[in-house]
Each structure stands twice: as structure tokens, then as C-alpha cells.
Design a protein around this motif. Structure first.
Motif, short mmCIF file in Angstrom:
data_model
loop_
_atom_site.label_atom_id
_atom_site.label_comp_id
_atom_site.label_asym_id
_atom_site.label_seq_id
_atom_site.Cartn_x
_atom_site.Cartn_y
_atom_site.Cartn_z
N MET A 1 49.45 -34.54 58.91
CA MET A 1 50.79 -35.12 58.81
C MET A 1 50.93 -35.98 57.55
O MET A 1 50.00 -36.67 57.16
CB MET A 1 51.08 -35.97 60.05
N PHE A 2 52.14 -35.94 56.99
CA PHE A 2 52.46 -36.77 55.83
C PHE A 2 53.65 -37.65 56.18
O PHE A 2 54.76 -37.15 56.44
CB PHE A 2 52.79 -35.88 54.62
N ALA A 3 53.44 -38.97 56.20
CA ALA A 3 54.48 -39.96 56.49
C ALA A 3 54.91 -40.61 55.18
O ALA A 3 54.08 -41.25 54.51
CB ALA A 3 53.97 -41.00 57.48
N TRP A 4 56.17 -40.46 54.82
CA TRP A 4 56.68 -40.88 53.51
C TRP A 4 57.92 -41.75 53.67
O TRP A 4 58.76 -41.51 54.55
CB TRP A 4 57.04 -39.63 52.69
N ALA A 5 58.06 -42.76 52.79
CA ALA A 5 59.28 -43.58 52.75
C ALA A 5 59.48 -44.09 51.34
O ALA A 5 58.52 -44.55 50.70
CB ALA A 5 59.20 -44.74 53.73
N ASP A 6 60.74 -44.01 50.85
CA ASP A 6 61.00 -44.49 49.49
C ASP A 6 62.50 -44.48 49.22
O ASP A 6 63.30 -43.99 50.03
CB ASP A 6 60.29 -43.61 48.46
N VAL A 7 62.86 -45.00 48.04
CA VAL A 7 64.26 -45.10 47.62
C VAL A 7 64.62 -43.97 46.65
O VAL A 7 63.76 -43.46 45.94
CB VAL A 7 64.54 -46.46 46.93
N CYS B 1 63.16 -42.10 55.04
CA CYS B 1 61.87 -41.99 55.70
C CYS B 1 61.72 -40.57 56.23
O CYS B 1 62.64 -40.04 56.86
CB CYS B 1 61.80 -43.00 56.84
N LYS B 2 60.58 -39.94 55.93
CA LYS B 2 60.34 -38.56 56.36
C LYS B 2 58.96 -38.43 57.00
O LYS B 2 58.03 -39.18 56.68
CB LYS B 2 60.39 -37.60 55.16
N LEU B 3 58.84 -37.44 57.88
CA LEU B 3 57.56 -37.02 58.42
C LEU B 3 57.50 -35.50 58.32
O LEU B 3 58.41 -34.81 58.80
CB LEU B 3 57.40 -37.45 59.87
N VAL B 4 56.47 -34.99 57.65
CA VAL B 4 56.30 -33.55 57.49
C VAL B 4 54.85 -33.19 57.85
O VAL B 4 53.98 -34.05 57.90
CB VAL B 4 56.64 -33.06 56.07
#
Length: 326
Positions: free
Chosen positions: A184-190, A271-274
Motif C-alpha cells: 500500500m502507498f499512503a500519500w498526502a500533499d498540496v 490524501c490518497k491510498l493506492v
């Protein structure tokens, strides 16, 4: 964020080194018996993201050691992003770990192993001095050329860092490479609105499976408002005077261009989860968010908008800088 792609990595390295070096100089020198992980100023200087606040955290606050309670909203952002997936017993990587506060918090959530990677050698030196957990380690590395083996991790976390990278597709390719199948890849950014199509295209063609996506801009602005009265004197005490404007801008304090862009909605936080597919099939049906195209045509006037926005930010920054009390 608005700099040409080839300059983003150089700019981010210089900025991180400058800020981290300033903080490092403010730390006590190593001496017999000195334990930096018990120094409140040192520990709280390692949590420098925008933060996150919502009704759930207000109703059920995280149980934090008193020493790091001033960094609560920053920790909440990491907690919100990282706990989108199970971490217990997993091998976890954070790309863009900065000064290591987030990686240290995530390491306490049950992973078997936690590794933080950052482009800045100064930041990594800081991390190794300050954060002491048996399952936590740090290394210098480029987000688009990670010094790690294929299929090495179960989870990758990336918080508020990817906007500095010269290539989002290159970064996602590296994340996919170091993840195990099913990882899993947990990502958050502007991102600005006219960067969203490019962002969504990068995710849609990355070979990841879509799990979730949500916007947290309002939660981030609420956190910035809450901590602003505390951060101003903290920066004055901890950061050398020449670096204070840079740190205020990096932390998006009210009145800075970054805060104004977030509060007005010109800059938005996602915010994403892939997931890396378990069987690594060639094509993934990733839902491409075309909503950004309703507001901007990425093929028309893109360079003009970038140049205009860059000059506006430069002008606003220097106007704000010279209005600050010395």
C-alpha cells in the motif's frame, strides 16, 4: 512548487539543508549524559508539517507524551495518512521524512521495521541524533532513485513532500518498485488546481490500484489556525533570525502566501491510498479524476500561468518579508 522541474530537487535540497542546519545549530552539543530525545525543543522541532484537525481527533484525542503535545496537529496529519492501512508487523518506508518526527510516530504504531529516507544529509543527521527507536532507521536518498531493493516494503508513506520532486511519474515508479505485490502507498500533499490533471494522470498511469481519495484542505487550514499563536514565539526562540521568514513560509503561518493560497482554495490538500496489484497485471483500471479539467485546460496557457504565479509569489514574499519586525 512553481519552479521548473529540473530546479525542484536542487531547491528542495538547499531549503531542507538550510532549515535543518539552523535547527541543528540551535541544539545542545553532544555531551556525556545528554539525551536529545528527552529535550522538548529538539523533539518538537522535528514536526514541521501543516497539521490536521477534525471532529474525530477533537472528540477522541490521541494519547501523546506530554513532551510532544505541542506538535499534536502535525502528528495527527501523519496518523490520519498512515493509518489508512494496517501497519502492524509490516515493513514501512517514509519517503521525504524531513527531520523524522512523522517517521518516529509511525514507528510507534506497530510496524516491524520503519525506514525514513530524505534528500538532505543534514536532516538525516538530525534524525539519527534525535529519534531513538529499535525499529527505526534513516538514510539519505533521492525520491526518484531510491537506494533500496525491489519488493522491500509492505507500506510506503509520503506526506507533504512530493510537490518538490522533479518527476511525479518517476517517483511513483520508484514507490511501486520498492513495494511488495499487494503493498500500500499512503500519500498526502498540496497542489494548485492547474496541477491536478498532471497529478491525476501520474497516478492513473502508475500501475497502482485506486483505493481512496479525499480532500483535507479545510482540516489543514483549521490546524494552521490553531497552532499559529504557539508557533510564532517558538520559531523566534529556535530558529536563527535569517532563516525565520523561510521557516514561517514553510510552516504556512497566517499571512504568508502559502496560508493565503490554502485558505482561499487556490492551493488544495489531497490524501490518497493506492495499492500495488498482487498479480502485477499490466493495465490497471484507475479512475482518472477529470474534474480539474472543468476549471483549467492544461494545454492552454500553462507556461504563462506558471510564470505569472511564480512572479506573484516572489513579489508577495518579499513584500511580506520586509514588513516583518526585525
Amino acid at each position: 512548487m512553481n519552479a521548473p522541474k529540473p530546479l525542484r530537487k536542487l531547491g528542495s535540497r538547499l531549503a531542507y539543508n538550510a532549515i535543518s542546519l539552523g535547527i541543528k545549530r540551535a541544539l545542545p552539543e553532544l555531551r556525556d549524559g545528554y539525551e536529545p530525545f528527552k529535550d522538548a525543543d529538539v523533539l518538537n522541532s522535528s514536526y514541521m508539517n501543516y497539521g490536521y484537525l477534525d471532529a474525530q481527533f477533537e472528540a477522541e484525542p490521541l494519547e501523546l507524551p506530554e513532551i510532544i503535545d505541542p506538535s499534536r496537529t502535525c502528528i495527527q496529519l501523519y496518523h490520519h495518512v498512515a493509518t489508512q492501512t494496517d501497519l502492524v508487523g509490516k515493513d514501512v518506508l517514509e519517503v521525504g521524512c524531513g527531520r523524522g518526527g512523522g517517521a518516529s510516530w509511525v514507528a510507534g504504531l506497530g510496524p516491524r521495521r520503519m525506514v525514513g529516507v530524505d534528500l538532505s544529509p543534514v536532516a538525516i543527521d538530525f534524525c539519527r541524533r534525535v529519534h531513538a527507536r529499535e525499529n527505526l532507521g534513516f538514510m539519505v536518498g533521492d525520491a526518484c532513485d531510491l537506494p533500496l531493493d525491489d519488493n522491500e516494503f509492505d507500506v510506503v508513506v509520503n506526506v507533504e513532500s512530493s510537490h518538490c520532486y522533479p518527476s511525479m511519474p518517476g517517483f511513483l515508479s520508484e514507490v511501486r518498485r520498492v513495494l511488495r505485490p499487494g503493498g500500500m502507498f499512503a500519500w498526502a500533499d498540496v497542489r494548485f488546481d492547474d496541477q491536478r490533471v498532471e497529478l491525476e494522470q501520474a497516478f492513473a498511469t502508475s500501475g497502482f490500484e485506486f483505493v481512496s481519495h479525499h480532500e483535507i484542505t479545510d482540516n489543514v487550514v483549521a490546524a494552521l489556525d490553531e497552532v499559529a499563536p504557539m508557533r510564532q514565539p517558538y520559531i523566534k526562540d529556535m530558529v536563527p533570525a535569517p532563516l525565520r521568514p523561510m521557516v514561517r513560509s514553510a510552516l504556512a503561518l497566517p499571512g504568508t502566501p502559502v496560508y493565503d493560497a490554502l485558505a482561499s482554495g487556490r492551493l488544495r490538500y489531497f490524501c490518497k491510498l493506492v495499492r500495488r496489484p498482487p498479480d502485477d497485471q499490466v493495465w490497471i483500471d484507475y479512475p482518472f479524476d477529470f474534474s480539474a479539467e472543468d476549471q483549467f485546460d492544461p494545454n492552454r496557457g500553462k507556461e504563462m500561468r506558471r510564470q505569472r504565479r511564480t512572479w506573484q509569489w516572489v513579489d508577495r514574499y518579499f513584500r511580506w518579508r520586509f514588513e516583518q519586525p526585525r
